[in-house]
Design a protein around this motif. Structure first.
Motif, PDB file in Angstrom:
ATOM      1  N   ASP A 151       0.833  -1.196   0.000  1.00 16.26           N
ATOM      2  CA  ASP A 151       0.000   0.000   0.000  1.00 16.26           C
ATOM      3  C   ASP A 151       0.873   1.254   0.000  1.00 16.26           C
ATOM      4  N   PRO A 152       0.700   2.159  -0.987  1.00 16.86           N
ATOM      5  CA  PRO A 152       1.483   3.406  -0.947  1.00 16.86           C
ATOM      6  C   PRO A 152       1.052   4.258   0.245  1.00 16.86           C
ATOM      7  N   TRP A 194       3.688   6.620  -5.145  1.00 16.93           N
ATOM      8  CA  TRP A 194       4.520   5.548  -4.600  1.00 16.93           C
ATOM      9  C   TRP A 194       5.900   6.046  -4.166  1.00 16.93           C
ATOM     10  N   TRP A 250       5.953   3.045   0.956  1.00 18.64           N
ATOM     11  CA  TRP A 250       4.876   2.066   0.988  1.00 18.64           C
ATOM     12  C   TRP A 250       5.019   1.178   2.206  1.00 18.64           C
TER      13      TRP A 250
END
Length: 158
Positions: free
Chosen positions: A70-71, A76, A80
């Protein structure tokens, strides 16, 4: 008695000429060094993202659970974290990638910051993304691409 008038050392002209040559060499070398360091930063960041994808996939298979990468932000490059379903703490956490840009693209429209989910078989539960890591505004540094196959296997290319 004979006196010798030999003196040793550098003249001011020789010293100034040496300084000018050194300054020219430094002026030529610094931009090359900057590009080399930025190239290494791109390689390291792409490798970190690639390894994070591999780790996320292997944890999903090992735990037989959905695991997300998940960023932390909508981009990004902001870092993350890797989280398993039903586990309170993140399994791994990546700090922001300073000075780099990470673009992600999907075959369909997906909101920015959408996590990538690997199911218990190691396959993608979400759309198939591809990532591009590069230095914004410097075309001398080659970008790196990370793609995920439908089976969830990440690959990295230049």
């Amino acid at each position: 008695m004979h006196y010798s008038n030999n003196q040793s050392g550098f003249t001011i002209i020789e010293l100034m000429l040496t300084i000018v040559v050194a300054a020219l060499l430094i002026g030529i070398g610094v931009p090359s060094m900057r590009n080399m360091l930025q190239t290494q930063d791109v390689k390291t960041a792409a490798s970190d993202l690639h390894l994070a994808m591999m780790y996320t996939r292997s944890e999903a298979i090992k735990r037989r659970l959905d695991v997300d990468i998940d960023p932390k932000t909508t981009n990004w490059a902001g870092g993350w974290e890797i989280k398993a379903t039903g586990v309170a703490n993140a399994l791994r956490d990546q700090e922001p990638l300073t000075g780099l840009t990470v673009d992600v693209s999907y075959p369909v429209t997906v909101p920015a910051g959408t996590p990538i989910t690997f199911n218990k078989l190691g396959r993608l539960s979400s759309e198939q993304p591809s990532f591009t890591v590069y230095v914004s505004g410097n075309n001398a540094v080659r970008m790196r691409c990370i793609t995920l196959s439908l089976s969830g296997r990440p690959t990295i290319t230049t």
